[in-house]
Enzyme design. Structure first.
Site, PDB file in Angstrom:
ATOM      1  N   LYS A 116       0.809  -1.213   0.000  1.00  0.00           N
ATOM      2  CA  LYS A 116       0.000   0.000   0.000  1.00  0.00           C
ATOM      3  C   LYS A 116       0.850   1.275   0.000  1.00  0.00           C
ATOM      4  O   LYS A 116       0.428   2.294  -0.557  1.00  0.00           O
ATOM      5  CB  LYS A 116      -0.927   0.018   1.218  1.00  0.00           C
ATOM      6  CG  LYS A 116      -2.013  -1.046   1.182  1.00  0.00           C
ATOM      7  CD  LYS A 116      -2.990  -0.828   2.337  1.00  0.00           C
ATOM      8  CE  LYS A 116      -3.743  -2.081   2.732  1.00  0.00           C
ATOM      9  NZ  LYS A 116      -4.716  -2.578   1.778  1.00  0.00           N
ATOM     10  N   HIS A 235     -14.019  -3.846   8.604  1.00  0.00           N
ATOM     11  CA  HIS A 235     -13.381  -3.446   7.343  1.00  0.00           C
ATOM     12  C   HIS A 235     -13.547  -4.484   6.243  1.00  0.00           C
ATOM     13  O   HIS A 235     -12.778  -4.521   5.304  1.00  0.00           O
ATOM     14  CB  HIS A 235     -11.895  -3.135   7.547  1.00  0.00           C
ATOM     15  CG  HIS A 235     -11.645  -2.134   8.639  1.00  0.00           C
ATOM     16  ND1 HIS A 235     -12.103  -0.843   8.574  1.00  0.00           N
ATOM     17  CD2 HIS A 235     -11.003  -2.244   9.817  1.00  0.00           C
ATOM     18  CE1 HIS A 235     -11.763  -0.195   9.674  1.00  0.00           C
ATOM     19  NE2 HIS A 235     -11.099  -1.021  10.454  1.00  0.00           N
ATOM     20  N   ARG A 297      -7.207  -8.033  -9.419  1.00  0.00           N
ATOM     21  CA  ARG A 297      -7.874  -9.330  -9.634  1.00  0.00           C
ATOM     22  C   ARG A 297      -9.361  -9.092  -9.820  1.00  0.00           C
ATOM     23  O   ARG A 297      -9.827  -7.966  -9.724  1.00  0.00           O
ATOM     24  CB  ARG A 297      -7.663 -10.207  -8.412  1.00  0.00           C
ATOM     25  CG  ARG A 297      -8.123  -9.484  -7.148  1.00  0.00           C
ATOM     26  CD  ARG A 297      -8.193 -10.368  -5.943  1.00  0.00           C
ATOM     27  NE  ARG A 297      -8.198  -9.627  -4.700  1.00  0.00           N
ATOM     28  CZ  ARG A 297      -9.274  -9.129  -4.109  1.00  0.00           C
ATOM     29  NH1 ARG A 297     -10.453  -9.269  -4.656  1.00  0.00           N
ATOM     30  NH2 ARG A 297      -9.171  -8.470  -2.980  1.00  0.00           N
TER      31      ARG A 297
HETATM   32  P1  ADP Z   1     -11.359  -6.849  -0.615  1.00  0.00           P
HETATM   33  O1  ADP Z   1     -12.182  -7.182   0.575  1.00  0.00           O
HETATM   34  O2  ADP Z   1      -9.886  -7.031  -0.404  1.00  0.00           O
HETATM   35  O3  ADP Z   1     -11.673  -5.551  -1.237  1.00  0.00           O
HETATM   36  P2  ADP Z   1     -12.914  -8.845  -1.989  1.00  0.00           P
HETATM   37  O4  ADP Z   1     -14.132  -8.201  -1.514  1.00  0.00           O
HETATM   38  O5  ADP Z   1     -12.814  -9.189  -3.440  1.00  0.00           O
HETATM   39  O6  ADP Z   1     -11.662  -7.919  -1.714  1.00  0.00           O
HETATM   40  O7  ADP Z   1     -12.635 -10.142  -1.090  1.00  0.00           O
HETATM   41  C1  ADP Z   1     -11.540 -11.013  -1.289  1.00  0.00           C
HETATM   42  C2  ADP Z   1     -11.396 -11.851  -0.042  1.00  0.00           C
HETATM   43  O8  ADP Z   1     -12.172 -13.052  -0.138  1.00  0.00           O
HETATM   44  C3  ADP Z   1     -10.009 -12.349   0.172  1.00  0.00           C
HETATM   45  O9  ADP Z   1      -9.202 -11.423   0.803  1.00  0.00           O
HETATM   46  C4  ADP Z   1     -10.239 -13.580   1.058  1.00  0.00           C
HETATM   47  O10 ADP Z   1     -10.321 -13.243   2.428  1.00  0.00           O
HETATM   48  C5  ADP Z   1     -11.593 -14.084   0.636  1.00  0.00           C
HETATM   49  N1  ADP Z   1     -11.462 -15.311  -0.193  1.00  0.00           N
HETATM   50  C6  ADP Z   1     -10.382 -15.761  -0.818  1.00  0.00           C
HETATM   51  N2  ADP Z   1     -10.619 -16.873  -1.502  1.00  0.00           N
HETATM   52  C7  ADP Z   1     -11.898 -17.169  -1.304  1.00  0.00           C
HETATM   53  C8  ADP Z   1     -12.780 -18.201  -1.779  1.00  0.00           C
HETATM   54  N3  ADP Z   1     -12.388 -19.128  -2.620  1.00  0.00           N
HETATM   55  N4  ADP Z   1     -14.065 -18.190  -1.392  1.00  0.00           N
HETATM   56  C9  ADP Z   1     -14.504 -17.239  -0.591  1.00  0.00           C
HETATM   57  N5  ADP Z   1     -13.727 -16.235  -0.126  1.00  0.00           N
HETATM   58  C10 ADP Z   1     -12.450 -16.188  -0.462  1.00  0.00           C
HETATM   59  P1  ADP Z   2      -7.740  -3.974   2.785  1.00  0.00           P
HETATM   60  O1  ADP Z   2      -6.510  -4.267   1.996  1.00  0.00           O
HETATM   61  O2  ADP Z   2      -7.770  -4.686   4.069  1.00  0.00           O
HETATM   62  O3  ADP Z   2      -8.967  -4.128   1.942  1.00  0.00           O
HETATM   63  P2  ADP Z   2      -8.190  -1.081   2.598  1.00  0.00           P
HETATM   64  O4  ADP Z   2      -7.121  -0.071   2.573  1.00  0.00           O
HETATM   65  O5  ADP Z   2      -8.884  -1.360   1.325  1.00  0.00           O
HETATM   66  O6  ADP Z   2      -7.580  -2.430   3.196  1.00  0.00           O
HETATM   67  O7  ADP Z   2      -9.243  -0.663   3.702  1.00  0.00           O
HETATM   68  C1  ADP Z   2     -10.279  -1.526   4.112  1.00  0.00           C
HETATM   69  C2  ADP Z   2     -11.454  -0.717   4.630  1.00  0.00           C
HETATM   70  O8  ADP Z   2     -11.068   0.126   5.731  1.00  0.00           O
HETATM   71  C3  ADP Z   2     -12.044   0.236   3.625  1.00  0.00           C
HETATM   72  O9  ADP Z   2     -12.994  -0.400   2.795  1.00  0.00           O
HETATM   73  C4  ADP Z   2     -12.663   1.314   4.502  1.00  0.00           C
HETATM   74  O10 ADP Z   2     -13.921   0.933   4.973  1.00  0.00           O
HETATM   75  C5  ADP Z   2     -11.721   1.380   5.685  1.00  0.00           C
HETATM   76  N1  ADP Z   2     -10.745   2.464   5.491  1.00  0.00           N
HETATM   77  C6  ADP Z   2      -9.555   2.351   4.871  1.00  0.00           C
HETATM   78  N2  ADP Z   2      -8.886   3.522   4.870  1.00  0.00           N
HETATM   79  C7  ADP Z   2      -9.671   4.423   5.505  1.00  0.00           C
HETATM   80  C8  ADP Z   2      -9.532   5.813   5.864  1.00  0.00           C
HETATM   81  N3  ADP Z   2      -8.445   6.482   5.568  1.00  0.00           N
HETATM   82  N4  ADP Z   2     -10.548   6.396   6.529  1.00  0.00           N
HETATM   83  C9  ADP Z   2     -11.660   5.697   6.870  1.00  0.00           C
HETATM   84  N5  ADP Z   2     -11.834   4.398   6.582  1.00  0.00           N
HETATM   85  C10 ADP Z   2     -10.861   3.752   5.911  1.00  0.00           C
END
Ligand code: ADP
Ligand code: ADP
Ligand code: MG
Length: 654
Positions: A116, A235, A297
Site C-alpha cells: 500500500k 473493514h 484481480r
Molecule cells: P477486498 O475485501 O480485499 O476488497 P474482496 O471483496 O474481493 O476484496 O474479497 C476477497 C477476499 O475473499 C479475500 O481477501 C479472502 O479473504 C476471501 N477469499 C479468498 N478466496 C476465497 C474463496 N475461494 N471463497 C470465498 N472467499 C475467499
Molecule cells: P484492505 O486491503 O484490508 O482491503 P483497505 O485499505 O482497502 O484495506 O481498507 C479496508 C477498509 O477500511 C475500507 O474499505 C474502509 O472501509 C476502511 N478504510 C480504509 N482507509 C480508511 C480511511 N483512511 N478512513 C476511513 N476508513 C478507511
C-alpha cells in the site's frame, strides 16, 4: 481463444468461472484439496486434480502443485479467481515460465500495487488523489507517532502488506497511539510476514466507493462504473451495490478518470478494482475522494457491475488474456438499473459472527427473475473450517434501488440453509434497514446498528422450537406405535397412550434447543396432542429440516436445532459393517479411549464425542484391531466424519 482453463480456486468463485468458461467452449479443469474431493466446483468441471491436504498452505497456496496440475491436464491458461494466489506476482511469473497464460495482470502490475505504501507513492506521482498521511520508509515508532499527531486524529494505522482488513487500527487519541501501533504491527507480522505500517487520516463518515477498470494489451483502458461497498464489518464488505447512492455524473467521471490513470500508471491489463474512500458527511462531493488501494484481480462483488452493465467480466478476462481488444469504448458502457449483492456466510451473527461449520442438511435458493445466486455449495456439502465461510452471493437487479433492495430481501427470505448457522436474517434486516434504504449510511453503519440488525444474543425462537419438538414427537410416536410391544405404553409422547386415559393429561418433555436444556409441554385431550414451549405453540410457518438426531427449524432466516434430551446412546452398529466408526453428528472429540493397534471387543467404547452439549460414547461395531485413528481429542468433527477404522477380527467364534 483458449481451449481449456485450470481454475486455481474453490467455492463460489471457482463455480462461477467454470460457468463462463464452459459457455465459451473451454474445457474446465478443477483442483481440489483432500477435504474438497466432493465439492461442488469439482463436480461442475470437466475434470479435477488433487493438489494436496486440506490446509490452504498445503494445497490452494502451493504454486508448484497448481502448475503441475495445469501441465498434467494440458491447460492453456490458469484463472486464479480471488484470494489465494490471485495477487502473488511470483505465481503469475511461474505460470508464464511454464508456458501457461495467467488470466490476470502482468506480474509487475501486481507487484506495483501489492504494497500500500508504494502504491500510494506511485498514485501521487500519477496525479491520483491519495488519502493524506504518512507512507514513508522510516518505521521508527516515535516518528510514526509524531506523524499521526501532525496528520490529526482520528488516524488509521494500516499494514502496508495488508488485506482483508487485517493489521488495521483506528486511533482516536494521541495517548492510545503506542498500544494501537504495537497491535497493528504484531497482527501484520503474523498475517503477512511484514510488520511495516502507514498512517492515514481517518476520513469522517467514510464511504467505500470503488471503480471497476478493464484494460487490454493494446493500450485501451476503460472503467465500468462504481460500486458502493460501505456496508462493512471489521473493514470487510457485507453488502455491495451499483451505482453508489448519491453518485453524480460529474463525480463518476472524475473517479473513473482517476481509476483509469491508476491502471495506466502500472501498465495494467485485465480486470482490476481501484478502491477509494469518500467523505460522505454531507453527501458525496466531486473533490472528496481518495485512493486507498488497487486490487489486481476479479473482485467478490463483480456481479453487481455485471448486472448494471450487462457484461460478463470473466468472459472479458479470458478475451483480454487471449490478446483480444476491449469490445467497448468508454461511452458505450451501460449503466442500467440498480444491483445489490449480499454475501451469505456460514456464521452466527448472534454469537459475534463466529464461523459455523458442518454438513449442509438443506440448501435451496429462489429461482426468480432479477435474482442471481452464485453459490459454492449444495445440499449434502460441507462448510469446512479450513476455508473462507462465504457460501454464496445473492444478487438482485431492478430498475430502482428500492426495488432492488426489496427483491434482495425477498430472495434472502426464500433462501434455505440448514445445518451451519448463517447470516441470512442479518442480511435481510440490512436490506430493510430504514437509514440504509434512505441512503444515510457510511462504513460504521453496521457497527452502530448491531442490535437493530439482530446481531446480538437473542432469546430462542420458541415458536420454532415448539414446531421442532412437535415434529420429533410425532415422528417418535409413529416409531413407538410400531415398537409398542417392546417399549410398553408409558412413553410421554405416545399420543395413543394419552388417548386411552380419560380427560386431559399434561406431560413435560425435556429436550434441547441449540444444545440448551428446555421443557416442552404436551397436552393430550381427546386423542389430540398439543405441544407448546413456554406457552408458545408451534409456528406453522416454520420450515423443518431433518438432521441426524436433531431437526433444524428455520424461521425468518434464523435456525434452531432441536433434539430430545434422552435419546439413547448412539447405536453405531447399523452404520458400518466395515469397521469404520464415523461421527453420527457434528461435535467435538472429548477422548479417544483406544490406541492404534489395540484389540477391541464388539461394543467396546472407543470415542467420547460431545454433541448438542452432551457426551456420547461411540462403540465398536465389530470386534477387531484399531488400524487408524483419524482424529485427536479436541477436534471438531462434522457429521459423518471418519473417526476410527477397525479391521474386523476373523469371524471365528471360538
Ligand atoms: P477486498 O475485501 O480485499 O476488497 P474482496 O471483496 O474481493 O476484496 O474479497 C476477497 C477476499 O475473499 C479475500 O481477501 C479472502 O479473504 C476471501 N477469499 C479468498 N478466496 C476465497 C474463496 N475461494 N471463497 C470465498 N472467499 C475467499
Ligand atoms: P484492505 O486491503 O484490508 O482491503 P483497505 O485499505 O482497502 O484495506 O481498507 C479496508 C477498509 O477500511 C475500507 O474499505 C474502509 O472501509 C476502511 N478504510 C480504509 N482507509 C480508511 C480511511 N483512511 N478512513 C476511513 N476508513 C478507511
Ligand atoms: Mg480493500
Amino acid at each position: 481463444m483458449f481451449t481449456s482453463v485450470l481454475i486455481a480456486n474453490r467455492g463460489e468463485i471457482a463455480c462461477r468461472i467454470a460457468r463462463t468458461a464452459r459457455r465459451l467452449g473451454l474445457r474446465t479443469i478443477a483442483v481440489f484439496s483432500d477435504a474438497d474431493a466432493n465439492a461442488l466446483h469439482v463436480r461442475l468441471c470437466d475434470e479435477a486434480h488433487r493438489i494436496g491436504p486440506a490446509p490452504v498452505r498445503e494445497s490452494y497456496l502451493v504454486a508448484e502443485a497448481l502448475i503441475e496440475a495445469a501441465r498434467k491436464s494440458g491447460a492453456d491458461c490458469i484463472h486464479p479467481g480471488y484470494g489465494f494466489l490471485s495477487e502473488k506476482p511470483d505465481f503469475a511469473e511461474a505460470c508464464e515460465r511454464a508456458g501457461i497464460v495467467f488470466v490476470g495482470p502482468p506480474a509487475d502490475a501486481i507487484r506495483a500495487m501489492g504494497l500500500k505504501d508504494r502504491a500510494k507513492a506511485l498514485m501521487e506521482k500519477a496525479g491520483v488523489p491519495v488519502v493524506p498521511g504518512y507512507h514513508g520508509e522510516n518505521q521508527d515508532p516515535n516518528l510514526l507517532k509524531r506523524k499521526a499527531y501532525e496528520i490529526g486524529y482520528p488516524v488509521l494505522i494500516k499494514a502496508v502488506a495488508g488485506g482483508g482488513g487485517k493489521g488495521m487500527r483506528r486511533v482516536d487519541r494521541h495517548a492510545d497511539f503506542d498500544v494501537a501501533l504495537e497491535g497493528a504491527m504484531r497482527e501484520a507480522a503474523s498475517a503477512f510476514g511484514d510488520d511495516r505500517v502507514l498512517i492515514e487520516k481517518y476520513i469522517a463518515s467514510p464511504r467505500h466507493i470503488e471503480i471497476q477498470v478493464f484494460a487490454d494489451r493494446h493500450g485501451n483502458v476503460i472503467h465500468l462504473n462504481e460500486r458502493d461497498c460501505s456496508l462493512q464489518r471489521r473493514h470487510q464488505k457485507v453488502i455491495e451495490e451499483a451505482p453508489a447512492p448519491g453518485m453524480t455524473a460529474p463525480m463518476r467521471a472524475r473517479m473513473g478518470e482517476a481509476a483509469v490513470a491508476a491502471a495506466r500508471a502500472v501498465g495494467y491489463c485485465g480486470a482490476g478494482t481501484v478502491e477509494f474512500i469518500a467523505d460522505g458527511a454531507d453527501g458525496l462531493k466531486v473533490d472528496a475522494f481518495w485512493f486507498m488501494e488497487m486490487n489486481t484481480r476479479l473482485q467478490v462483488e463483480h456481479p453487481v457491475t455485471e448486472a448494471v452493465t450487462g457484461l460478463d467480466l470473466v468472459e472479458w478476462q479470458f478475451r483480454v488474456a487471449a490478446g483480444e481488444r476491449l469490445a467497448l469504448q468508454q461511452d458505450q458502457v451501460a449503466l442500467e438499473g440498480h444491483a445489490v449483492e449480499a454475501r451469505l456466510y456460514a456464521e452466527d451473527p448472534e454469537r459475534g459472527f463466529l464461523p459455523s461449520t458442518g454438513r449442509l442438511a438443506e440448501v435451496s435458493f429462489p429461482d426468480r427473475e432479477g435474482v442471481r445466486v452464485d453459490a459454492g455449495v449444495d445440499i449434502g456439502g460441507e462448510v469446512l473450517p479450513y476455508y473462507d465461510p462465504m457460501i454464496a452471493k445473492v444478487i438482485a437487479h431492478a430498475p430502482t434501488r428500492e426495488k432492488a433492495l426489496d427483491r434482495l430481501a425477498e430472495a434472502l427470505d426464500q433462501t434455505i440453509v440448514a445445518g451451519p448457522r448463517t447470516n441470512l436474517a442479518f442480511l435481510s434486516n440490512l436490506c430493510r434497514a430504514w437509514d440504509f434504504r434512505a441512503g444515510n449510511f457510511d462504513t460504521g453503519f453496521i457497527d452502530r446498528n448491531l442490535a437493530a440488525l439482530g446481531a446480538v444474543p437473542q432469546e430462542i425462537d420458541k415458536g420454532a422450537a415448539a414446531a421442532g419438538i412437535a415434529h420429533i414427537l410425532t415422528r417418535e410416536s409413529v416409531r413407538l406405535a410400531q415398537q409398542r410391544k417392546t417399549d410398553g405404553p408409558n412413553s410421554p409422547w405416545d399420543a395413543s397412550d394419552g388417548f386411552q386415559l380419560s380427560g386431559k393429561r399434561q406431560v413435560g418433555v425435556p429436550f434441547t434447543v441449540d444444545g440448551k436444556k428446555a421443557l416442552a409441554t404436551v397436552v393430550y385431550d381427546g386423542g389430540r396432542a398439543q405441544v407448546s414451549v413456554d406457552g408458545v405453540a408451534p409456528d406453522p410457518q416454520a420450515k423443518i429440516v431433518a438432521g441426524g438426531a436433531a431437526v433444524y427449524v428455520l424461521r425468518k432466516g434464523r435456525q434452531v436445532s432441536v433434539a430430545l434430551t434422552d435419546f439413547e446412546a448412539i447405536d453405531v452398529e447399523h452404520q458400518d459393517g466395515d469397521g469404520v466408526v464415523s461421527a453420527p453428528m457434528h461435535g467435538k472429540v472429548l477422548a479417544i479411549l483406544v490406541e492404534k493397534g489395540a484389540n477391541v471387543a464388539k461394543g467396546q467404547r472407543l470415542v467420547v464425542l460431545e454433541a448438542m452439549k452432551m457426551e456420547h460414547a461411540l462403540t465398536a461395531p465389530v470386534a477387531g484391531v484399531v488400524i487408524d485413528i483419524a482424529v485427536s481429542p479436541g477436534a471438531q468433527v462434522a457429521d459423518g466424519a471418519r473417526l476410527i477404522v477397525l479391521k474386523a477380527a476373523d469371524v471365528n467364534e471360538n
